[in-house]
Structures are given as C-alpha cells and as structure tokens.
Design a protein around this motif. Structure first.
Motif, PDB file in Angstrom:
ATOM      1  N   CYS A   3     -12.233   4.815   3.772  1.00  0.00           N
ATOM      2  CA  CYS A   3     -10.818   4.790   4.139  1.00  0.00           C
ATOM      3  C   CYS A   3     -10.046   5.926   3.461  1.00  0.00           C
ATOM      4  CB  CYS A   3     -10.185   3.466   3.741  1.00  0.00           C
ATOM      5  SG  CYS A   3     -10.897   2.027   4.545  1.00  0.00           S
ATOM      6  N   VAL A   4      -9.196   6.562   4.241  1.00  0.00           N
ATOM      7  CA  VAL A   4      -8.273   7.570   3.716  1.00  0.00           C
ATOM      8  C   VAL A   4      -6.902   7.292   4.314  1.00  0.00           C
ATOM      9  CG1 VAL A   4     -10.099   9.307   3.478  1.00  0.00           C
ATOM     10  CG2 VAL A   4      -8.720   9.246   5.559  1.00  0.00           C
ATOM     11  N   GLY A   5      -5.855   7.740   3.626  1.00  0.00           N
ATOM     12  CA  GLY A   5      -4.522   7.537   4.176  1.00  0.00           C
ATOM     13  C   GLY A   5      -3.437   7.819   3.154  1.00  0.00           C
ATOM     14  N   GLU A   6      -2.266   8.145   3.654  1.00  0.00           N
ATOM     15  CA  GLU A   6      -1.136   8.526   2.808  1.00  0.00           C
ATOM     16  C   GLU A   6      -0.101   7.410   2.722  1.00  0.00           C
ATOM     17  OE1 GLU A   6       0.603   9.354   6.854  1.00  0.00           O
ATOM     18  OE2 GLU A   6      -1.364   9.118   5.906  1.00  0.00           O
ATOM     19  N   THR A   7       0.681   7.414   1.643  1.00  0.00           N
ATOM     20  CA  THR A   7       1.792   6.484   1.495  1.00  0.00           C
ATOM     21  C   THR A   7       2.993   7.013   2.288  1.00  0.00           C
ATOM     22  OG1 THR A   7       2.699   7.607  -0.441  1.00  0.00           O
ATOM     23  CG2 THR A   7       1.034   5.906  -0.846  1.00  0.00           C
ATOM     24  N   LEU A   8       4.012   6.168   2.422  1.00  0.00           N
ATOM     25  CA  LEU A   8       5.222   6.604   3.116  1.00  0.00           C
ATOM     26  C   LEU A   8       5.878   7.776   2.384  1.00  0.00           C
ATOM     27  CD1 LEU A   8       7.241   6.200   5.403  1.00  0.00           C
ATOM     28  CD2 LEU A   8       8.430   4.521   3.976  1.00  0.00           C
ATOM     29  N   ALA A   9       5.905   7.704   1.059  1.00  0.00           N
ATOM     30  CA  ALA A   9       6.508   8.794   0.292  1.00  0.00           C
ATOM     31  C   ALA A   9       5.767  10.103   0.509  1.00  0.00           C
ATOM     32  CB  ALA A   9       6.528   8.437  -1.202  1.00  0.00           C
ATOM     33  N   GLN A  10       4.461  10.025   0.567  1.00  0.00           N
ATOM     34  CA  GLN A  10       3.663  11.235   0.796  1.00  0.00           C
ATOM     35  C   GLN A  10       3.884  11.787   2.196  1.00  0.00           C
ATOM     36  OE1 GLN A  10      -0.057   9.396  -0.249  1.00  0.00           O
ATOM     37  NE2 GLN A  10      -0.104  10.335  -2.290  1.00  0.00           N
ATOM     38  N   ARG A  11       3.980  10.908   3.199  1.00  0.00           N
ATOM     39  CA  ARG A  11       4.252  11.390   4.562  1.00  0.00           C
ATOM     40  C   ARG A  11       5.612  12.054   4.630  1.00  0.00           C
ATOM     41  NH1 ARG A  11       3.267  11.457  10.010  1.00  0.00           N
ATOM     42  NH2 ARG A  11       1.133  10.789   9.684  1.00  0.00           N
ATOM     43  N   GLU A  12       6.627  11.428   4.037  1.00  0.00           N
ATOM     44  CA  GLU A  12       7.981  11.978   4.099  1.00  0.00           C
ATOM     45  C   GLU A  12       8.101  13.281   3.322  1.00  0.00           C
ATOM     46  OE1 GLU A  12      10.396   8.702   2.814  1.00  0.00           O
ATOM     47  OE2 GLU A  12      10.568   7.902   4.863  1.00  0.00           O
ATOM     48  N   ALA A  13       7.193  13.485   2.365  1.00  0.00           N
ATOM     49  CA  ALA A  13       7.184  14.734   1.596  1.00  0.00           C
ATOM     50  C   ALA A  13       6.331  15.806   2.268  1.00  0.00           C
ATOM     51  CB  ALA A  13       6.675  14.473   0.187  1.00  0.00           C
ATOM     52  N   GLY A  14       5.767  15.483   3.441  1.00  0.00           N
ATOM     53  CA  GLY A  14       4.941  16.459   4.141  1.00  0.00           C
ATOM     54  C   GLY A  14       3.572  16.652   3.534  1.00  0.00           C
ATOM     55  N   GLU A  15       3.069  15.629   2.824  1.00  0.00           N
ATOM     56  CA  GLU A  15       1.809  15.764   2.098  1.00  0.00           C
ATOM     57  C   GLU A  15       0.627  15.076   2.786  1.00  0.00           C
ATOM     58  OE1 GLU A  15       2.764  14.067  -1.665  1.00  0.00           O
ATOM     59  OE2 GLU A  15       4.068  15.731  -2.271  1.00  0.00           O
ATOM     60  N   THR A  16       0.830  14.567   4.000  1.00  0.00           N
ATOM     61  CA  THR A  16      -0.232  13.811   4.673  1.00  0.00           C
ATOM     62  C   THR A  16      -1.535  14.596   4.730  1.00  0.00           C
ATOM     63  OG1 THR A  16       1.316  12.535   6.013  1.00  0.00           O
ATOM     64  CG2 THR A  16      -0.928  12.750   6.851  1.00  0.00           C
ATOM     65  N   MET A  42     -21.621   8.514   7.570  1.00  0.00           N
ATOM     66  CA  MET A  42     -20.565   7.546   7.276  1.00  0.00           C
ATOM     67  C   MET A  42     -19.649   7.368   8.491  1.00  0.00           C
ATOM     68  SD  MET A  42     -17.896   9.716   4.885  1.00  0.00           S
ATOM     69  CE  MET A  42     -17.670  11.497   5.157  1.00  0.00           C
ATOM     70  N   VAL A  43     -18.841   6.321   8.430  1.00  0.00           N
ATOM     71  CA  VAL A  43     -17.717   6.135   9.341  1.00  0.00           C
ATOM     72  C   VAL A  43     -16.458   6.395   8.530  1.00  0.00           C
ATOM     73  CG1 VAL A  43     -16.401   4.407  10.658  1.00  0.00           C
ATOM     74  CG2 VAL A  43     -18.902   4.478  10.816  1.00  0.00           C
ATOM     75  N   VAL A  44     -15.480   7.053   9.116  1.00  0.00           N
ATOM     76  CA  VAL A  44     -14.217   7.326   8.439  1.00  0.00           C
ATOM     77  C   VAL A  44     -13.131   6.478   9.083  1.00  0.00           C
ATOM     78  CG1 VAL A  44     -12.499   9.097   7.872  1.00  0.00           C
ATOM     79  CG2 VAL A  44     -14.938   9.671   7.860  1.00  0.00           C
ATOM     80  N   ALA A  45     -12.237   5.954   8.270  1.00  0.00           N
ATOM     81  CA  ALA A  45     -11.103   5.194   8.790  1.00  0.00           C
ATOM     82  C   ALA A  45      -9.811   5.776   8.239  1.00  0.00           C
ATOM     83  CB  ALA A  45     -11.214   3.724   8.415  1.00  0.00           C
ATOM     84  N   TYR A  46      -8.944   6.205   9.156  1.00  0.00           N
ATOM     85  CA  TYR A  46      -7.625   6.682   8.739  1.00  0.00           C
ATOM     86  C   TYR A  46      -6.654   5.511   8.777  1.00  0.00           C
ATOM     87  CZ  TYR A  46      -2.955   8.686   9.033  1.00  0.00           C
ATOM     88  OH  TYR A  46      -1.614   8.949   8.818  1.00  0.00           O
ATOM     89  N   GLU A  47      -6.138   5.157   7.610  1.00  0.00           N
ATOM     90  CA  GLU A  47      -5.178   4.063   7.503  1.00  0.00           C
ATOM     91  C   GLU A  47      -3.939   4.532   6.753  1.00  0.00           C
ATOM     92  OE1 GLU A  47      -7.223  -0.143   7.734  1.00  0.00           O
ATOM     93  OE2 GLU A  47      -7.262   0.646   5.716  1.00  0.00           O
ATOM     94  N   PRO A  48      -2.894   4.914   7.485  1.00  0.00           N
ATOM     95  CA  PRO A  48      -1.649   5.258   6.789  1.00  0.00           C
ATOM     96  C   PRO A  48      -1.147   4.038   6.027  1.00  0.00           C
ATOM     97  CG  PRO A  48      -1.297   5.074   9.174  1.00  0.00           C
ATOM     98  CD  PRO A  48      -2.764   5.007   8.943  1.00  0.00           C
ATOM     99  N   VAL A  49      -0.974   4.180   4.733  1.00  0.00           N
ATOM    100  CA  VAL A  49      -0.645   3.026   3.884  1.00  0.00           C
ATOM    101  C   VAL A  49       0.642   2.352   4.344  1.00  0.00           C
ATOM    102  CG1 VAL A  49      -0.194   2.282   1.512  1.00  0.00           C
ATOM    103  CG2 VAL A  49      -1.836   4.112   1.945  1.00  0.00           C
ATOM    104  N   TRP A  50       1.567   3.154   4.853  1.00  0.00           N
ATOM    105  CA  TRP A  50       2.858   2.599   5.265  1.00  0.00           C
ATOM    106  C   TRP A  50       2.757   1.757   6.532  1.00  0.00           C
ATOM    107  CZ3 TRP A  50       3.918   4.700  10.055  1.00  0.00           C
ATOM    108  CH2 TRP A  50       3.271   5.907  10.350  1.00  0.00           C
TER     109      TRP A  50
END
Length: 250
Positions: free
Chosen positions: A127-140, A162-170
């Motif tokens: 699993c990989v993914g960014e927090t809302l703060a990271q998305r809003e800061a343009g860091e995704t 492997m299998v990859v899963a994108y899960e935006p934390v927000w």
C-alpha cells in the motif's frame, strides 16, 4: 484496466468480525458463483483457519492484513510469513496507511515485510498513499514514489511479483473518494515507476483503495491503469462486495 490484466478485488476486513458473523459472510461469498474478477479476503489472524476452511475450492482466495519481516524468534505478538503459508494464504497486505501511522512503520520496514512474504510464495499487496495535507501541499507524487521506491529496491528482480495498492489516506473510511481521474493519474505514475524497474510492469495489478462502493466501482475500474480495488467497509457486506467484484470488465 487493459484486457491483458485481470481485475483483482481484495476485501480488507480490518479489525472486524466474529466467528458467527464471518460464517454468514463467507457462506454468502461461497454461494456467489463465477465472478469476472479475481477475488480475495484478507481477514484478522484469528479467523484465517475459518476463512481457509470455508473458502477452499471456491473462487475466493484468502490472506492476512500484515506479517512480520522475521521468519521466527522472540517477537511476541508477531505473525510470520511461514505461519501464513501454513494456512494457504495467497496474499498479505503490507504498509497499509493505518499501520504506517499507528505503528510507525517505515518505508524500509514495509519493503522488508514484502520481501519476507514473497520468500514464502505469498503475494504482498503493497500500500502507498498520501495524506490530505500532503495532497494539498502538492506532494502526492513525491510521497507515493518514495514509498514504492523502497520496495522496488529491496525486492530487486522480484519487484514484478507484488501487487500495488494506491490508497489516498484522506479517502479511507471517510466516504470521500478520489475521482477516477485523480486515481488514474497516480496509478499511471506508479506504473511508469514500476516500468523503470521491471519488464513485468505492464502485467502488474495496481489496485485503488479508498471508499470504493458498488456505485463508483465501474467508473474507477474502467480507467486504464486501475486494475481493481482494495475494499474496506464494503467488504463486510456480501452484497456490496460481490457487486464491486461484478463491476469488473470481462
């Protein structure tokens, strides 16, 4: 997704379930008949035996929600990949955002867990993914590439397994969902990163997770680089989970 990759839908029960409730859910899944997607459920450790028994000789695989990076030893409370293999686990989730946040799991620890799983023939769902703060800061882009990079480098020539899963934390458990366009943008980025590391990138499954429901699954799964979903709350309701599985394009 492309026709060269089958859709994969994996239910993550998280810390939910009881023997009686699981029995009803698993029996409903068994009765579903053929599905257009590969499907699995990742259950809490105490219920692995129940899932293995009930789902044997069905269309459903089963897996766990975490594993240790160690094979054995004085690691009280940990569960190793060899133990999961004893139950016939096909998948194990590693690096879920809840474990990264609540258990301070580092990118390297996640990579080591993925390596331990593969060594025992279990497919890690990384699993990989960014927090809302990271998305809003343009860091995704920087965040997900950093998280995936550690796994790619650790697995080396096995990265394509492997299998990859994108899960935006927000979007996890919030009712908020990345738009299909937002999700596809990140999935394409991840596939490009994988392509630089393994010739198998075009065949690898990249899942989307984050409030996937029957009413948005079709649109999400239709995107070129979204190959299915890692499903949380909706996987606890047989009708919803099966509807998501049936959203796959044949």
């Amino acid at each position: 997704m492309t026709q060269s990759r089958r859709t994969l839908v994996v239910g993550n029960w998280k810390m939910h379930g009881s023997h009686a409730a699981n029995e009803q859910l698993l029996e409903a899944l068994k009765a579903a008949g053929p599905l257009p997607a590969d499907a699995a459920v990742c259950v809490p450790f105490p219920y692995l035996a129940q899932a293995a028994e009930r789902l044997a000789r069905t269309a459903f695989a089963w897996g766990a929600q975490d594993c240790s990076q160690h094979e054995q030893g004085a690691y009280t409370g940990e569960v190793s990949a060899p133990m999961l293999a004893d139950f016939g686990c096909r998948y194990v989730i590693v690096g879920h955002s809840e474990r990264r946040a609540l258990h301070a799991e580092s990118d390297q620890l996640v990579a080591d867990k993925a390596k331990a799983a593969l060594a025992k023939g279990i497919t890690p769902i990384v699993c990989v993914g960014e927090t809302l703060a990271q998305r809003e800061a343009g860091e995704t882009e920087a965040v997900v590439k950093r998280q995936l990079s550690a796994v790619i480098h650790t697995l080396a020539h096995c990265a394509g397994e492997m299998v990859v899963a994108y899960e935006p934390v927000w979007a996890i458990g919030t009712g908020r969902t990345a738009s299909p366009e937002q999700a596809q943008q990140v999935h394409a980025l991840l596939r490009a990163q994988l392509a630089a590391a393994t010739p198998r990138a075009a065949q690898m499954q990249i899942l989307y997770g984050g409030s996937v429901k029957p009413d948005n699954a079709v649109e999400l799964f239709a995107k070129a680089d979204i190959d299915g979903g890692l499903i949380g709350g909706a996987s606890l309701k047989a009708a919803d989970f099966l509807a998501i599985c049936r959203a796959a394009r044949v």
